[in-house]
Design an enzyme around this catalytic site. Structure first.
Site, PDB file in Angstrom:
ATOM      1  N   CYS A  35      -1.623 -13.143   6.355  1.00  0.00           N
ATOM      2  CA  CYS A  35      -3.035 -13.521   6.336  1.00  0.00           C
ATOM      3  C   CYS A  35      -3.654 -13.327   4.956  1.00  0.00           C
ATOM      4  CB  CYS A  35      -3.812 -12.714   7.375  1.00  0.00           C
ATOM      5  SG  CYS A  35      -3.723 -10.927   7.149  1.00  0.00           S
ATOM      6  N   HIS A  66       6.447  -7.828  -9.396  1.00  0.00           N
ATOM      7  CA  HIS A  66       5.417  -8.202  -8.421  1.00  0.00           C
ATOM      8  C   HIS A  66       5.926  -8.032  -6.992  1.00  0.00           C
ATOM      9  CE1 HIS A  66       1.991 -10.350  -6.717  1.00  0.00           C
ATOM     10  NE2 HIS A  66       2.847 -11.066  -6.005  1.00  0.00           N
TER      11      HIS A  66
END
Length: 447
Positions: free
Chosen positions: A50, A99
């Site tokens: 989400c 990352h």
């Protein structure tokens, strides 16, 4: 060859952009097939939650690979390229690795140190692997990321401190009661905050749930979620004595529980201890209630102080986690940098094995009848000689692979040992560009 990521997250794109760029589980196979049609992409993993959509890919050319991902995102979302580029980020090589490790460790989450993302990364990798979308580098990268996420949490405790109001209430309840198993909670008000707090309490062992709300229908609805009991506001004090924990969060403009009423209930249940959490503004519980023996009352400010203190703890843990990530990035980069010499090393060992077997066969034929023990001794000696001869060039080649001279030594080994047809042979340089991107894709493993 390089690893890249193209993505959007809660920091770069609003929800209306994130939702059209998200991928449903049943659509993944189609988009993996689409992305792998690009010859520049040898492996990929789509992480879609989400708060983020990120496509990680192992590509022969960064620009071509990123372009293929952006084209796929455009087809999937219907957005124009300019809009997609406005909200997306593109990282390559070590920045991609760092990352992903940060994502898996919860350092890039909306809630610092949250645990759910690690499971989401694991699931994303499993889906990609199931669809045969990963290659050797993607497999190694994501397995390592999952381990890094576990290590960061284990060694720093970054996820051990509650940083939400609802979970801070659970932490306080544990401090008072210890094990919450078998405890009961009275929920006053059936809003989202009350529901979330109750959910956390139940997941931590609370078994009895009583819900009271001005709208009795809503109380029934919420109580049903936990197999609990709905009661009217008129019976609030009657059921207070049955609760160990009280969560109150209504929209009332006056107190819902008064000290006099609570005092009466405590007299009827001597020795009882009740923890009360008032997260309403204006407050639901008369402040004088905290003066009563057997009552621990916390308001929203007390919980916010817990959250603030815990957030500081998580930030300190995040610094430790970053150090772990840097160490792991270096290790992965070291591994990745040596992959182009693996086919040469494999070919060299095969050549050594071929020579060994050829000479063993010749020796056995010349020696005539030999016992199994004699054959075993001779074979073992031959293996030892070959392994010792190859050990130094193999070890040195791995070390040189980490330097600018790596491709040169890789080519030299191939020529010295006549490995021209091996998959490790370097193509001749045609001038300019990144030599790393000229390596054959098969040198990094097949899907």
């Amino acid at each position: 060859m390089s690893v890249i990521v193209v993505g959007v997250n809660h920091k770069t794109a609003p929800v209306e952009i994130r939702e059209v760029l998200s991928f449903s589980e049943h659509s993944l196979a189609r988009w993996y097939d689409k992305l792998l049609e690009c010859t520049a992409v040898s492996g990929c993993v789509i992480v879609s939650t989400c708060n983020r959509t990120e496509i990680y890919a192992h590509v022969a050319d960064i620009e071509a690979g990123a372009g293929a991902v952006l084209d796929m995102m455009q087809q999937k979302s219907g957005l124009d390229q300019a809009t997609i580029k406005k909200y997306t980020y593109v990282l390559a090589r070590g920045k991609t690795v760092r990352h992903l490790f940060q994502v898996a460790s919860g350092l890039d989450s909306m809630l610092l140190g949250e645990t759910q993302i690690l499971g989401q990364v694991r699931t994303a990798y499993q889906h990609a692997h199931h669809h045969a979308a990963t290659d050797k580098v993607m497999n190694t990268l994501f397995k390592r990321a999952i381990e890094v996420g576990k290590r960061a949490r284990t060694e720093t405790g970054i996820d051990h401190h509650a940083v939400s109001i609802s979970y801070a209430a659970v932490e306080m309840a544990r401090q008072i009661f210890g094990d919450l198993t078998g405890r009961s909670v009275l929920i006053i008000g059936a809003g989202k905050m009350s529901e979330l707090t109750a959910r956390h309490l139940v997941s931590n062992g609370v078994s009895g749930v009583i819900v009271s709300n001005r709208s009795y229908e809503r109380a029934v609805e919420l109580a049903a979620q936990f197999g609990g009991l709905a009661v009217t506001f008129d019976n609030l004090y009657h059921y207070l004595g049955a609760a160990d924990i009280v969560i109150s969060c209504t929209a009332a403009t006056h107190y819902v529980l008064y000290a006099a009423g609570v005092r009466r209930i405590l007299k009827e249940t001597p020795g009882k201890h009740i923890m009360m959490i008032d997260i309403a503004v204006p407050r639901d519980i008369e402040p004088d209630v905290r003066l009563l023996p057997g009552v621990s009352l916390y308001d929203i400010d007390a919980l916010q102080n817990v959250v603030d203190n815990n957030l500081m703890e998580r930030k300190r843990a995040a610094i430790q986690a970053e150090a772990i990530i840097e160490e792991e990035v270096r290790e992965f980069s070291r591994w990745e940098s040596t992959q182009f010499v693996v086919p040469t090393i494999t070919a060299l060992k095969i050549r050594g094995e071929e020579i060994k077997q050829k000479e063993l066969t010749r020796a056995y034929n010349r020696l005539g009848e030999l016992s199994d023990r004699e054959r075993k001794i001779i074979g073992s000696m031959a293996s030892t000689i070959v392994n010792q001869l190859l050990h130094t060039p193999v070890t040195q080649l791995k070390e040189f692979a980490l330097t600018e001279k790596g491709p040169l030594y890789n080519q030299a080994i191939g020529e010295l040992f006549c490995l021209e047809d091996s998959p490790g042979r370097q193509p001749e340089e045609t001038g300019g560009g990144d030599s790393e991107q000229k390596l054959p894709a098969r040198a990094l493993g097949q899907r």
